[in-house]
Design a protein around this motif. Structure first.
Motif, PDB file in Angstrom:
ATOM      1  N   MET A   1      87.984  16.296 116.183  1.00  0.00           N
ATOM      2  CA  MET A   1      87.337  15.692 117.357  1.00  0.00           C
ATOM      3  C   MET A   1      86.159  16.545 117.808  1.00  0.00           C
ATOM      4  N   ALA A   2      85.032  15.909 118.023  1.00  0.00           N
ATOM      5  CA  ALA A   2      83.835  16.600 118.489  1.00  0.00           C
ATOM      6  C   ALA A   2      83.624  16.345 119.974  1.00  0.00           C
ATOM      7  N   LYS A   3      82.894  17.237 120.580  1.00  0.00           N
ATOM      8  CA  LYS A   3      82.517  17.093 121.984  1.00  0.00           C
ATOM      9  C   LYS A   3      81.039  16.722 122.018  1.00  0.00           C
ATOM     10  N   ILE A   4      80.748  15.557 122.596  1.00  0.00           N
ATOM     11  CA  ILE A   4      79.385  15.023 122.594  1.00  0.00           C
ATOM     12  C   ILE A   4      78.836  14.983 124.012  1.00  0.00           C
ATOM     13  N   LEU A   5      77.628  15.492 124.166  1.00  0.00           N
ATOM     14  CA  LEU A   5      76.969  15.517 125.476  1.00  0.00           C
ATOM     15  C   LEU A   5      76.043  14.318 125.618  1.00  0.00           C
ATOM     16  N   PHE A   6      76.266  13.530 126.667  1.00  0.00           N
ATOM     17  CA  PHE A   6      75.343  12.469 127.061  1.00  0.00           C
ATOM     18  C   PHE A   6      74.416  13.046 128.127  1.00  0.00           C
ATOM     19  N   VAL A   7      73.117  13.063 127.887  1.00  0.00           N
ATOM     20  CA  VAL A   7      72.150  13.477 128.908  1.00  0.00           C
ATOM     21  C   VAL A   7      71.490  12.215 129.447  1.00  0.00           C
ATOM     22  N   MET A   8      71.643  11.990 130.763  1.00  0.00           N
ATOM     23  CA  MET A   8      71.211  10.734 131.355  1.00  0.00           C
ATOM     24  C   MET A   8      70.283  10.956 132.539  1.00  0.00           C
ATOM     25  N   THR A   9      69.459   9.963 132.799  1.00  0.00           N
ATOM     26  CA  THR A   9      68.548  10.018 133.934  1.00  0.00           C
ATOM     27  C   THR A   9      69.313  10.127 135.255  1.00  0.00           C
ATOM     28  N   LEU A  86      81.020   8.723 133.170  1.00  0.00           N
ATOM     29  CA  LEU A  86      79.755   8.363 133.806  1.00  0.00           C
ATOM     30  C   LEU A  86      79.777   8.611 135.312  1.00  0.00           C
ATOM     31  N   HIS A  87      80.949   8.621 135.874  1.00  0.00           N
ATOM     32  CA  HIS A  87      81.085   8.760 137.322  1.00  0.00           C
ATOM     33  C   HIS A  87      81.326  10.205 137.763  1.00  0.00           C
ATOM     34  N   HIS A  88      81.428  11.110 136.781  1.00  0.00           N
ATOM     35  CA  HIS A  88      81.697  12.523 137.099  1.00  0.00           C
ATOM     36  C   HIS A  88      80.833  13.427 136.228  1.00  0.00           C
ATOM     37  N   PRO A  89      79.516  13.325 136.367  1.00  0.00           N
ATOM     38  CA  PRO A  89      78.639  14.142 135.527  1.00  0.00           C
ATOM     39  C   PRO A  89      78.618  15.606 135.950  1.00  0.00           C
ATOM     40  N   ILE A  90      78.252  16.444 134.994  1.00  0.00           N
ATOM     41  CA  ILE A  90      77.988  17.849 135.296  1.00  0.00           C
ATOM     42  C   ILE A  90      76.480  18.016 135.511  1.00  0.00           C
ATOM     43  N   ARG A  91      76.098  19.177 135.995  1.00  0.00           N
ATOM     44  CA  ARG A  91      74.685  19.465 136.204  1.00  0.00           C
ATOM     45  C   ARG A  91      74.018  19.791 134.869  1.00  0.00           C
ATOM     46  N   LEU A  92      72.920  19.123 134.580  1.00  0.00           N
ATOM     47  CA  LEU A  92      72.163  19.413 133.374  1.00  0.00           C
ATOM     48  C   LEU A  92      71.773  20.884 133.320  1.00  0.00           C
ATOM     49  N   GLU A  93      71.506  21.445 134.484  1.00  0.00           N
ATOM     50  CA  GLU A  93      71.083  22.843 134.567  1.00  0.00           C
ATOM     51  C   GLU A  93      72.163  23.809 134.088  1.00  0.00           C
ATOM     52  N   ASP A  94      73.418  23.362 134.074  1.00  0.00           N
ATOM     53  CA  ASP A  94      74.539  24.237 133.716  1.00  0.00           C
ATOM     54  C   ASP A  94      75.032  24.035 132.291  1.00  0.00           C
ATOM     55  N   VAL A  95      74.383  23.174 131.529  1.00  0.00           N
ATOM     56  CA  VAL A  95      74.845  22.862 130.172  1.00  0.00           C
ATOM     57  C   VAL A  95      74.761  24.083 129.265  1.00  0.00           C
ATOM     58  N   ASN A  96      75.839  24.298 128.507  1.00  0.00           N
ATOM     59  CA  ASN A  96      75.878  25.322 127.459  1.00  0.00           C
ATOM     60  C   ASN A  96      75.966  24.594 126.129  1.00  0.00           C
ATOM     61  N   LEU A  97      74.894  24.598 125.374  1.00  0.00           N
ATOM     62  CA  LEU A  97      74.831  23.843 124.129  1.00  0.00           C
ATOM     63  C   LEU A  97      75.938  24.236 123.163  1.00  0.00           C
ATOM     64  N   GLY A  98      76.378  25.489 123.227  1.00  0.00           N
ATOM     65  CA  GLY A  98      77.421  25.959 122.323  1.00  0.00           C
ATOM     66  C   GLY A  98      78.736  25.218 122.460  1.00  0.00           C
ATOM     67  N   GLU A  99      78.925  24.489 123.554  1.00  0.00           N
ATOM     68  CA  GLU A  99      80.171  23.757 123.777  1.00  0.00           C
ATOM     69  C   GLU A  99      80.185  22.374 123.124  1.00  0.00           C
ATOM     70  N   TYR A 100      79.043  21.970 122.540  1.00  0.00           N
ATOM     71  CA  TYR A 100      78.923  20.594 122.053  1.00  0.00           C
ATOM     72  C   TYR A 100      78.530  20.553 120.579  1.00  0.00           C
ATOM     73  N   GLU A 101      79.009  19.490 119.910  1.00  0.00           N
ATOM     74  CA  GLU A 101      78.691  19.304 118.496  1.00  0.00           C
ATOM     75  C   GLU A 101      77.538  18.323 118.286  1.00  0.00           C
ATOM     76  N   ALA A 102      77.208  17.544 119.314  1.00  0.00           N
ATOM     77  CA  ALA A 102      76.106  16.586 119.232  1.00  0.00           C
ATOM     78  C   ALA A 102      75.616  16.272 120.634  1.00  0.00           C
ATOM     79  N   VAL A 103      74.378  15.798 120.722  1.00  0.00           N
ATOM     80  CA  VAL A 103      73.770  15.449 122.007  1.00  0.00           C
ATOM     81  C   VAL A 103      73.157  14.050 121.885  1.00  0.00           C
ATOM     82  N   TYR A 104      73.362  13.234 122.917  1.00  0.00           N
ATOM     83  CA  TYR A 104      72.866  11.856 122.918  1.00  0.00           C
ATOM     84  C   TYR A 104      72.136  11.554 124.223  1.00  0.00           C
ATOM     85  N   TYR A 105      70.949  10.972 124.100  1.00  0.00           N
ATOM     86  CA  TYR A 105      70.141  10.550 125.245  1.00  0.00           C
ATOM     87  C   TYR A 105      70.001   9.027 125.241  1.00  0.00           C
TER      88      TYR A 105
END
Length: 231
Positions: A1-9, A86-105
């Motif tokens: 299982m991978a952890k995927i980051l959604f970066v949203m407006t 979608l209803h509980h996002p984290i702050r983009l400013e606090d993202v640690n790329l090392g925690e994710y296997e893929a990123v989606y915009y």
């Protein structure tokens, strides 16, 4: 299982050339479709937005006219409600790329307003591209690429084959003449090798670890390509 980051407006408007604002946000299909694909494949999803604000869905994207009728529109709204991340996002400013296997915009016109000038997003995109991890961006999501810079000020996306929402599609949607700038024009100006498919038809491009989709109809195909890449 991978952890995927959604970066949203994080905005619900897009400023037009005359200074007025057009109501927007993220496009529902581009969030829900890939969300389902990733979840069915067993992956974990985390959503990040500027400031950690709950992202706003573009109301046009959940209208019956955009979804082939009221029943489909209602199902889409239900799916958005069920997508708890979608209803509980984290702050983009606090993202640690090392925690994710893929990123989606995902797209929607919102990224044209905020992510296009967001330094944290730009730095993340630059880092993901350099890391070799899959980076997927669809529709108006590539507007975020405008904020990405190498140390020497050049764009890391120069020379990449990619796609995004086209000038033709913006014109057909009735907003090309009202926009301050058009996404396709800006991506070409970056030196990207922009590839244009038929309006509204699924079209994706893969160049190294960059996966891009042209429009909402491309989002599920794009997600499936990321699932394949993750193995």
């Amino acid at each position: 299982m991978a952890k995927i980051l959604f970066v949203m407006t994080g905005v619900d408007y897009w400023t037009l050339a005359d200074g007025t604002t057009h109501p927007t946000g993220y496009w529902a299909e581009e969030a829900v479709g890939p969300y389902r694909v990733f979840k069915i494949a067993g992956h974990e999803i985390v959503v990040a937005t500027p400031g950690g604000v709950v992202p706003t869905v573009d109301q046009a994207s959940i209208a019956p006219d955009s979804n082939g009728g009221q029943e489909n529109a209602d199902a889409l709204v239900d799916a958005l409600s069920d997508a708890t991340e979608l209803h509980h996002p984290i702050r983009l400013e606090d993202v640690n790329l090392g925690e994710y296997e893929a990123v989606y915009y995902p797209g929607g016109h919102g990224p044209m307003e905020d992510l296009a000038v967001n330094a944290d997003s730009g730095a993340l995109l630059t880092a993901v591209l350099a890391s070799g991890k899959p980076l997927a961006v669809v529709c108006h999501g590539p507007a975020a690429m405008l904020a990405a810079k190498n140390a020497d000020g050049t764009s890391p996306f120069t020379g990449y084959r990619l796609t995004g929402f086209t000038n033709a599609e913006e014109a057909m949607g009735g907003l090309a003449d009202k926009a301050q700038w058009l996404l396709q024009d800006r991506l070409v100006a970056l030196g990207a090798d922009f590839r244009e498919g038929e309006p509204w038809a699924p079209h994706t491009e893969i160049d190294r670890n960059l996966y891009t989709g042209q429009n909402p109809a491309s989002s599920v195909q794009l997600a499936e390509e990321i699932v394949e890449a993750l193995g």
